[in-house]
Design a protein around this motif. Sequence first.
Motif, mmCIF file in Angstrom:
data_model
loop_
_atom_site.group_PDB
_atom_site.id
_atom_site.type_symbol
_atom_site.label_atom_id
_atom_site.label_comp_id
_atom_site.label_asym_id
_atom_site.label_seq_id
_atom_site.Cartn_x
_atom_site.Cartn_y
_atom_site.Cartn_z
ATOM 1 N N ALA A 1 22.164 -83.863 17.930
ATOM 2 C CA ALA A 1 23.433 -83.115 17.894
ATOM 3 C C ALA A 1 23.351 -81.864 18.758
ATOM 4 O O ALA A 1 24.376 -81.317 19.179
ATOM 5 N N ARG A 2 22.129 -81.392 19.046
ATOM 6 C CA ARG A 2 21.951 -80.202 19.901
ATOM 7 C C ARG A 2 21.099 -80.543 21.120
ATOM 8 O O ARG A 2 20.306 -79.720 21.571
ATOM 9 N N MET A 3 21.272 -81.739 21.609
ATOM 10 C CA MET A 3 20.521 -82.196 22.787
ATOM 11 C C MET A 3 19.008 -81.967 22.610
ATOM 12 O O MET A 3 18.310 -81.566 23.526
ATOM 13 N N ALA B 1 17.448 -79.655 21.018
ATOM 14 C CA ALA B 1 16.963 -78.269 21.069
ATOM 15 C C ALA B 1 16.025 -78.045 19.882
ATOM 16 O O ALA B 1 16.197 -78.642 18.817
ATOM 17 N N ASP C 1 16.590 -73.699 20.357
ATOM 18 C CA ASP C 1 17.949 -73.706 19.798
ATOM 19 C C ASP C 1 18.543 -72.309 20.009
ATOM 20 O O ASP C 1 18.025 -71.320 19.475
ATOM 21 N N ASN D 1 21.060 -70.903 18.872
ATOM 22 C CA ASN D 1 21.494 -70.219 17.643
ATOM 23 C C ASN D 1 20.313 -69.468 17.030
ATOM 24 O O ASN D 1 20.453 -68.317 16.591
ATOM 25 N N LEU E 1 15.358 -78.932 29.639
ATOM 26 C CA LEU E 1 15.802 -77.593 30.057
ATOM 27 C C LEU E 1 15.021 -76.502 29.326
ATOM 28 O O LEU E 1 14.670 -76.655 28.147
ATOM 29 N N GLY F 1 12.762 -74.373 27.393
ATOM 30 C CA GLY F 1 11.545 -74.756 26.661
ATOM 31 C C GLY F 1 11.256 -76.254 26.758
ATOM 32 O O GLY F 1 10.101 -76.682 26.643
ATOM 33 N N VAL G 1 15.554 -73.202 33.252
ATOM 34 C CA VAL G 1 16.816 -72.442 33.333
ATOM 35 C C VAL G 1 16.661 -70.999 32.838
ATOM 36 O O VAL G 1 17.640 -70.262 32.759
ATOM 37 N N HIS G 2 15.418 -70.620 32.502
ATOM 38 C CA HIS G 2 15.183 -69.329 31.833
ATOM 39 C C HIS G 2 15.878 -68.164 32.524
ATOM 40 O O HIS G 2 16.477 -67.301 31.873
ATOM 41 N N ILE H 1 19.305 -67.252 31.608
ATOM 42 C CA ILE H 1 19.576 -66.571 30.336
ATOM 43 C C ILE H 1 18.718 -65.311 30.209
ATOM 44 O O ILE H 1 18.411 -64.857 29.097
HETATM 45 C C1 BCO Z 1 11.221 -69.852 25.708
HETATM 46 C C2 BCO Z 1 12.293 -70.883 25.460
HETATM 47 C C3 BCO Z 1 13.523 -70.619 26.260
HETATM 48 C C4 BCO Z 1 14.656 -71.593 26.007
HETATM 49 O O1 BCO Z 1 14.422 -72.754 25.849
HETATM 50 S S1 BCO Z 1 16.226 -70.972 25.878
HETATM 51 C C5 BCO Z 1 17.286 -72.379 25.816
HETATM 52 C C6 BCO Z 1 17.484 -72.992 27.173
HETATM 53 N N1 BCO Z 1 18.445 -74.081 27.099
HETATM 54 C C7 BCO Z 1 19.730 -73.936 27.394
HETATM 55 O O2 BCO Z 1 20.188 -72.862 27.744
HETATM 56 C C8 BCO Z 1 20.581 -75.169 27.247
HETATM 57 C C9 BCO Z 1 22.000 -74.807 26.870
HETATM 58 N N2 BCO Z 1 22.809 -76.023 26.820
HETATM 59 C C10 BCO Z 1 23.419 -76.540 27.898
HETATM 60 O O3 BCO Z 1 23.299 -76.059 28.993
HETATM 61 C C11 BCO Z 1 24.259 -77.763 27.681
HETATM 62 O O4 BCO Z 1 24.587 -77.863 26.306
HETATM 63 C C12 BCO Z 1 23.562 -79.065 28.138
HETATM 64 C C13 BCO Z 1 22.179 -79.233 27.503
HETATM 65 C C14 BCO Z 1 23.443 -79.038 29.666
HETATM 66 C C15 BCO Z 1 24.411 -80.296 27.700
HETATM 67 O O5 BCO Z 1 25.724 -80.134 28.191
HETATM 68 P P1 BCO Z 1 26.831 -81.195 27.745
HETATM 69 O O6 BCO Z 1 26.356 -82.570 28.086
HETATM 70 O O7 BCO Z 1 28.108 -80.720 28.340
HETATM 71 O O8 BCO Z 1 26.877 -81.132 26.172
HETATM 72 P P2 BCO Z 1 27.266 -79.879 25.255
HETATM 73 O O9 BCO Z 1 27.080 -78.611 25.965
HETATM 74 O O10 BCO Z 1 28.570 -80.163 24.663
HETATM 75 O O11 BCO Z 1 26.084 -79.985 24.147
HETATM 76 C C16 BCO Z 1 26.157 -80.847 23.059
HETATM 77 C C17 BCO Z 1 25.881 -80.023 21.839
HETATM 78 O O12 BCO Z 1 24.511 -79.589 21.920
HETATM 79 C C18 BCO Z 1 24.478 -78.183 21.724
HETATM 80 N N3 BCO Z 1 23.329 -77.635 22.453
HETATM 81 C C19 BCO Z 1 22.849 -78.019 23.634
HETATM 82 N N4 BCO Z 1 21.781 -77.293 23.963
HETATM 83 C C20 BCO Z 1 21.569 -76.429 22.947
HETATM 84 C C21 BCO Z 1 20.608 -75.435 22.706
HETATM 85 N N5 BCO Z 1 19.601 -75.186 23.566
HETATM 86 N N6 BCO Z 1 20.694 -74.765 21.541
HETATM 87 C C22 BCO Z 1 21.650 -75.015 20.657
HETATM 88 N N7 BCO Z 1 22.602 -75.958 20.837
HETATM 89 C C23 BCO Z 1 22.561 -76.660 21.972
HETATM 90 C C24 BCO Z 1 25.798 -77.689 22.282
HETATM 91 O O13 BCO Z 1 26.101 -76.413 21.775
HETATM 92 C C25 BCO Z 1 26.729 -78.764 21.761
HETATM 93 O O14 BCO Z 1 26.972 -78.532 20.399
HETATM 94 P P3 BCO Z 1 28.470 -78.638 19.819
HETATM 95 O O15 BCO Z 1 28.884 -80.053 20.042
HETATM 96 O O16 BCO Z 1 29.297 -77.666 20.596
HETATM 97 O O17 BCO Z 1 28.335 -78.268 18.367
#
Ligand code: BCO
Length: 314
Positions: free
Chosen positions: A77-79, A81, A120, A122, A163, A165, A187-188, A191
């Motif tokens: 549900a959160r790809m 995450a 995640d 959130n 993406l 982490g 993608v760090h 953000i």
């Molecule tokens: C040191 C660790 C650093 C990190 O990992 S920080 C996190 C880095 N990751 C991100 O920024 C990814 C953010 N997400 C995105 O860019 C997009 O959701 C993504 C993965 C490209 C998918 O895009 P789409 O195919 O358009 O799908 P969508 O956006 O509607 O996502 C489907 C549901 O999944 C959720 N989701 C995806 N990645 C998430 C995340 N990292 N944390 C929490 N929720 C996440 C998104 O919010 C959506 O949920 P909902 O359907 O709106 O309830």
Amino acid sequence: MVLCALNRQLLRRSSSSCCVFMARLQTSSRRRRCLYSSTHGFNQEETRQKLRAFPGGSVDLLKQDSGVAVLTINNPARMNAFSGSMMVDLEEKVSQLESWTEGKGLVVRGAAETFCSGSDLNAVRAISSPQDGMKMCMFMQDALTRLLRLPLVSVALVEGRALGGGAELTTACDFRLMAPGSVIQFVHKHIGLVPGWGGAARLVRIVGSQNALKLLGGAVKVDPERGLDVGLADGVLEADGDAPSAGTHLQQAEDWLRRYTEGPVPVIQAVKKVVLAGRELPLLEALQTEKEVFGTVWGAPANLRALASKSKHK
Ligand SMILES: CCCC(=O)SCCNC(=O)CCNC(=O)[C@H](O)C(C)(C)COP(=O)(O)OP(=O)(O)OC[C@H]1O[C@@H](n2cnc3c(N)ncnc32)[C@H](O)[C@@H]1OP(=O)(O)O
């Protein structure tokens, strides 16, 4: 006659050195030494409790009779995450793999045909205090370092997106296989972050510092072609269903891995240990470790069987 006497001698010698080495390995795995301790302001149990406050999803482990396990990051549900409780799950599954004496290989993948979208967001928002961020960082560095150090040959099966982490997680495996259409992206920067789960340090070792700087500094989307080009990907899979003989991506990944996991468990684990030593230790220490590991296979059953069979390497 001479061969028999030599074999008897080898058996005696190897069984005693093997016992010493195995005892050392068992002791170290029982202690499960964490990378960080109270001197770094880190308490693993306390961090576990804090992370459990952010539930959702799971990390699932399937150990197979083949000696190859499948670790699935499961939060579709959160790809996929990583919630806090999934970080704890991951560390627990790594612990289980550390004591899997029959293991030879590991496939790491995401559920529902996408790899992992990192932390995640959130949970990231909720634990944005610098102290708690540091604790999460130390916890994940420890879990992923131990994942890479497992005496198993590991491969990240990247479908969909890896993406943040999730990209870092791919670097905690020995190899990466990319499915058509998949993307690895650090993608760090977008953000306002840098990798914190050890991903930058590992990336430099995999693709070199020039390429790492480009991938991190430009938050570059790495598709399979670019992945092969920079050395981040070790292979590209066929599209699921395109070639029925090829099987699913998971079957393809397991087939690909088989060439490195075929053979007796102690030999495969020894291969991983000497490579790991060469990768992580200064030369003299790496040579010493290689000697110790060599002592566990020299004259051991697999070695004796191969000598007795007069095998040729044509
Ligand atoms: C040191 C660790 C650093 C990190 O990992 S920080 C996190 C880095 N990751 C991100 O920024 C990814 C953010 N997400 C995105 O860019 C997009 O959701 C993504 C993965 C490209 C998918 O895009 P789409 O195919 O358009 O799908 P969508 O956006 O509607 O996502 C489907 C549901 O999944 C959720 N989701 C995806 N990645 C998430 C995340 N990292 N944390 C929490 N929720 C996440 C998104 O919010 C959506 O949920 P909902 O359907 O709106 O309830």
